[in-house]
Design a protein around this motif. Structure first.
Motif, PDB file in Angstrom:
ATOM      1  N   THR A 113       0.830  -1.205   0.000  1.00  0.00           N
ATOM      2  CA  THR A 113       0.000   0.000   0.000  1.00  0.00           C
ATOM      3  C   THR A 113       0.865   1.256   0.000  1.00  0.00           C
ATOM      4  OG1 THR A 113      -0.176  -0.095   2.421  1.00  0.00           O
ATOM      5  CG2 THR A 113      -1.934  -1.126   1.159  1.00  0.00           C
ATOM      6  N   ALA A 114       2.007   1.196   0.694  1.00  0.00           N
ATOM      7  CA  ALA A 114       2.914   2.344   0.702  1.00  0.00           C
ATOM      8  C   ALA A 114       3.494   2.575  -0.693  1.00  0.00           C
ATOM      9  CB  ALA A 114       4.037   2.120   1.713  1.00  0.00           C
ATOM     10  N   PHE A 115       3.818   1.482  -1.386  1.00  0.00           N
ATOM     11  CA  PHE A 115       4.365   1.600  -2.737  1.00  0.00           C
ATOM     12  C   PHE A 115       3.322   2.154  -3.701  1.00  0.00           C
ATOM     13  CE2 PHE A 115       5.518  -0.326  -6.911  1.00  0.00           C
ATOM     14  CZ  PHE A 115       6.714   0.362  -7.092  1.00  0.00           C
ATOM     15  N   TYR A 116       2.079   1.705  -3.552  1.00  0.00           N
ATOM     16  CA  TYR A 116       0.999   2.219  -4.395  1.00  0.00           C
ATOM     17  C   TYR A 116       0.792   3.712  -4.139  1.00  0.00           C
ATOM     18  CZ  TYR A 116      -3.706   2.943  -6.256  1.00  0.00           C
ATOM     19  OH  TYR A 116      -4.789   3.431  -6.933  1.00  0.00           O
ATOM     20  N   SER A 117       0.870   4.104  -2.866  1.00  0.00           N
ATOM     21  CA  SER A 117       0.746   5.517  -2.514  1.00  0.00           C
ATOM     22  C   SER A 117       1.886   6.325  -3.131  1.00  0.00           C
ATOM     23  CB  SER A 117       0.753   5.679  -0.991  1.00  0.00           C
ATOM     24  OG  SER A 117       0.679   7.038  -0.621  1.00  0.00           O
ATOM     25  N   LEU A 118       3.093   5.761  -3.106  1.00  0.00           N
ATOM     26  CA  LEU A 118       4.250   6.447  -3.687  1.00  0.00           C
ATOM     27  C   LEU A 118       4.069   6.648  -5.189  1.00  0.00           C
ATOM     28  CD1 LEU A 118       7.112   7.595  -3.553  1.00  0.00           C
ATOM     29  CD2 LEU A 118       7.980   5.256  -3.783  1.00  0.00           C
ATOM     30  N   LEU A 119       3.610   5.616  -5.886  1.00  0.00           N
ATOM     31  CA  LEU A 119       3.400   5.731  -7.330  1.00  0.00           C
ATOM     32  C   LEU A 119       2.370   6.819  -7.643  1.00  0.00           C
ATOM     33  CD1 LEU A 119       3.344   1.995  -8.514  1.00  0.00           C
ATOM     34  CD2 LEU A 119       5.204   3.655  -8.721  1.00  0.00           C
ATOM     35  N   SER A 120       1.312   6.863  -6.842  1.00  0.00           N
ATOM     36  CA  SER A 120       0.282   7.884  -7.042  1.00  0.00           C
ATOM     37  C   SER A 120       0.855   9.278  -6.808  1.00  0.00           C
ATOM     38  CB  SER A 120      -0.897   7.631  -6.099  1.00  0.00           C
ATOM     39  OG  SER A 120      -1.868   8.652  -6.214  1.00  0.00           O
ATOM     40  N   CYS A 121       1.647   9.426  -5.751  1.00  0.00           N
ATOM     41  CA  CYS A 121       2.247  10.729  -5.442  1.00  0.00           C
ATOM     42  C   CYS A 121       3.213  11.166  -6.543  1.00  0.00           C
ATOM     43  CB  CYS A 121       2.970  10.674  -4.101  1.00  0.00           C
ATOM     44  SG  CYS A 121       1.875  10.584  -2.664  1.00  0.00           S
ATOM     45  N   ILE A 122       4.012  10.224  -7.032  1.00  0.00           N
ATOM     46  CA  ILE A 122       4.947  10.552  -8.117  1.00  0.00           C
ATOM     47  C   ILE A 122       4.182  11.029  -9.344  1.00  0.00           C
ATOM     48  CG2 ILE A 122       6.599   9.579  -9.757  1.00  0.00           C
ATOM     49  CD1 ILE A 122       7.615   7.783  -7.508  1.00  0.00           C
ATOM     50  N   HIS A 124       1.168  12.475  -9.484  1.00  0.00           N
ATOM     51  CA  HIS A 124       0.568  13.795  -9.282  1.00  0.00           C
ATOM     52  C   HIS A 124       1.621  14.896  -9.186  1.00  0.00           C
ATOM     53  CE1 HIS A 124      -3.563  12.527  -8.983  1.00  0.00           C
ATOM     54  NE2 HIS A 124      -3.254  11.606  -8.089  1.00  0.00           N
ATOM     55  N   VAL A 125       2.781  14.576  -8.629  1.00  0.00           N
ATOM     56  CA  VAL A 125       3.849  15.571  -8.540  1.00  0.00           C
ATOM     57  C   VAL A 125       4.470  15.818  -9.912  1.00  0.00           C
ATOM     58  CG1 VAL A 125       6.158  16.020  -7.608  1.00  0.00           C
ATOM     59  CG2 VAL A 125       4.363  15.140  -6.110  1.00  0.00           C
ATOM     60  N   THR A 126       4.591  14.761 -10.702  1.00  0.00           N
ATOM     61  CA  THR A 126       5.209  14.875 -12.023  1.00  0.00           C
ATOM     62  C   THR A 126       4.276  15.510 -13.040  1.00  0.00           C
ATOM     63  OG1 THR A 126       6.469  12.860 -11.556  1.00  0.00           O
ATOM     64  CG2 THR A 126       6.412  13.611 -13.842  1.00  0.00           C
ATOM     65  N   PHE A 127       2.999  15.170 -12.949  1.00  0.00           N
ATOM     66  CA  PHE A 127       2.006  15.708 -13.882  1.00  0.00           C
ATOM     67  C   PHE A 127       0.952  16.487 -13.104  1.00  0.00           C
ATOM     68  CE2 PHE A 127       3.531  11.629 -15.558  1.00  0.00           C
ATOM     69  CZ  PHE A 127       4.137  12.068 -16.727  1.00  0.00           C
ATOM     70  N   ALA A 154       8.294  11.460  -3.229  1.00  0.00           N
ATOM     71  CA  ALA A 154       7.850  11.717  -4.602  1.00  0.00           C
ATOM     72  C   ALA A 154       8.454  13.015  -5.133  1.00  0.00           C
ATOM     73  CB  ALA A 154       6.326  11.777  -4.656  1.00  0.00           C
ATOM     74  N   VAL A 155       8.516  14.030  -4.284  1.00  0.00           N
ATOM     75  CA  VAL A 155       9.140  15.296  -4.678  1.00  0.00           C
ATOM     76  C   VAL A 155      10.614  15.077  -5.003  1.00  0.00           C
ATOM     77  CG1 VAL A 155       9.857  17.570  -3.842  1.00  0.00           C
ATOM     78  CG2 VAL A 155       7.526  16.776  -3.437  1.00  0.00           C
ATOM     79  N   TYR A 156      11.285  14.239  -4.207  1.00  0.00           N
ATOM     80  CA  TYR A 156      12.709  13.996  -4.429  1.00  0.00           C
ATOM     81  C   TYR A 156      12.962  13.166  -5.679  1.00  0.00           C
ATOM     82  CZ  TYR A 156      15.324  16.297  -0.839  1.00  0.00           C
ATOM     83  OH  TYR A 156      15.960  17.262  -0.112  1.00  0.00           O
ATOM     84  N   VAL A 157      12.037  12.294  -6.023  1.00  0.00           N
ATOM     85  CA  VAL A 157      12.174  11.555  -7.281  1.00  0.00           C
ATOM     86  C   VAL A 157      12.195  12.536  -8.447  1.00  0.00           C
ATOM     87  CG1 VAL A 157      11.011   9.972  -8.859  1.00  0.00           C
ATOM     88  CG2 VAL A 157      11.167   9.404  -6.434  1.00  0.00           C
ATOM     89  N   LEU A 163      13.085  17.481 -12.650  1.00  0.00           N
ATOM     90  CA  LEU A 163      11.767  17.902 -13.123  1.00  0.00           C
ATOM     91  C   LEU A 163      11.064  18.886 -12.195  1.00  0.00           C
ATOM     92  CD1 LEU A 163      10.404  14.426 -14.295  1.00  0.00           C
ATOM     93  CD2 LEU A 163      11.420  16.228 -15.700  1.00  0.00           C
ATOM     94  N   SER A 164      11.520  19.018 -10.958  1.00  0.00           N
ATOM     95  CA  SER A 164      10.794  19.856 -10.011  1.00  0.00           C
ATOM     96  C   SER A 164      11.744  20.557  -9.058  1.00  0.00           C
ATOM     97  CB  SER A 164       9.802  19.000  -9.208  1.00  0.00           C
ATOM     98  OG  SER A 164       9.229  19.747  -8.160  1.00  0.00           O
ATOM     99  N   GLY A 165      11.375  21.786  -8.689  1.00  0.00           N
ATOM    100  CA  GLY A 165      12.183  22.532  -7.734  1.00  0.00           C
ATOM    101  C   GLY A 165      11.406  22.855  -6.474  1.00  0.00           C
ATOM    102  N   THR A 166      10.455  22.004  -6.123  1.00  0.00           N
ATOM    103  CA  THR A 166       9.613  22.245  -4.956  1.00  0.00           C
ATOM    104  C   THR A 166      10.443  22.277  -3.675  1.00  0.00           C
ATOM    105  OG1 THR A 166       7.730  21.139  -6.010  1.00  0.00           O
ATOM    106  CG2 THR A 166       7.650  21.398  -3.617  1.00  0.00           C
ATOM    107  N   ARG A 167      10.265  23.341  -2.892  1.00  0.00           N
ATOM    108  CA  ARG A 167      10.918  23.435  -1.586  1.00  0.00           C
ATOM    109  C   ARG A 167       9.986  22.850  -0.535  1.00  0.00           C
ATOM    110  NH1 ARG A 167      15.205  26.494  -0.604  1.00  0.00           N
ATOM    111  NH2 ARG A 167      14.450  27.181   1.436  1.00  0.00           N
TER     112      ARG A 167
END
Length: 215
Positions: A113-122, A124-127, A154-157, A163-167
């Motif tokens: 479930t944690a991995f599925y959550s990570l994929l979802s976060c990646i 949404h953060v990427t797109f 996900a932000v760090y990926v 692809l992202s500069g989110t602080r």
């Protein structure tokens, strides 16, 4: 030999991404903001924090909630309605992500479930929602619980891929007086700013910030 070289390059890239207090921050008139609402007291604290912000400067806003947490989503809507004016209509999105771990879920079944959550976060953060936005958010505010760690990863990926500069700013819960929370301990090395609400916690996290009680 090639595997060792690849591993060294990956580790070096990760090291370069770790927050640095010397890194210059470009000031802009407006910044997009994302905040994770962790339900219950975490949601109350997070919304109290951002309610003090200038919504004209921090816009648009994204409220990230865990699946099934309709109460936090409604509280976010109520805050937006309360801050809205005729001259400045609300500009916000409520983003729902899968929970990294459900209440009372066993540790043995948590990794999938944690991995599925990570994929979802990646995803949404990427797109990010709305192609007019170049990134998920300029600033991401976290204060727990566990799923916020997945969101940070996900932000760090995205940072790793350029692809992202989110602080990322982590604000430790008001309830943590003598020791850091598990989320705080996990996120401490990765966030750009680590804020505590009790001065004694400064000894627990070198480089942390204390600005008094914030909630």
């Amino acid at each position: 030999m090639l595997y060792a070289l690849a591993a060294i390059l990956v580790l070096y890239r990760l090291f370069c991404l770790l927050p640095s207090t010397k890194r210059a921050v470009k000031e802009e008139k407006t910044k997009s903001l994302a905040v994770f609402l962790g339900s219950g007291g975490h949601t109350t604290e997070a919304l109290t924090l951002i309610s003090a912000l200038d919504f004209d400067r921090y816009s648009p806003r994204t409220y990230v909630v865990s699946q099934g947490d309709s109460l936090s989503a409604q509280k976010a809507r109520d805050l937006e309605l309360g801050k809205a004016t005729t001259a400045s209509p609300p500009q916000y999105t409520i983003l729902t992500i899968p929970r990294a771990r459900r209440v009372h879920q066993s540790l043995a079944t948590t990794p999938p479930t944690a991995f599925y959550s990570l994929l979802s976060c990646i995803y949404h953060v990427t797109f990010p929602h709305g192609r007019a936005r170049a990134s998920f958010a300029d600033v991401l505010i976290l204060n727990g619980p566990g799923t916020c760690f997945i969101l940070c990863i996900a932000v760090y990926v995205n940072k790793f891929l350029g692809l992202s500069g989110t602080r990322v700013i982590y604000v430790e819960s008001f309830a943590r007086v003598e020791s850091l929370s598990l989320s705080g301990k996990l996120l401490y090395p990765f966030v750009d700013r680590f804020v505590v609400q009790w001065p004694q916690l400064l000894k627990k996290a070198k480089g942390a910030e204390f600005h008094g009680l914030l909630v």
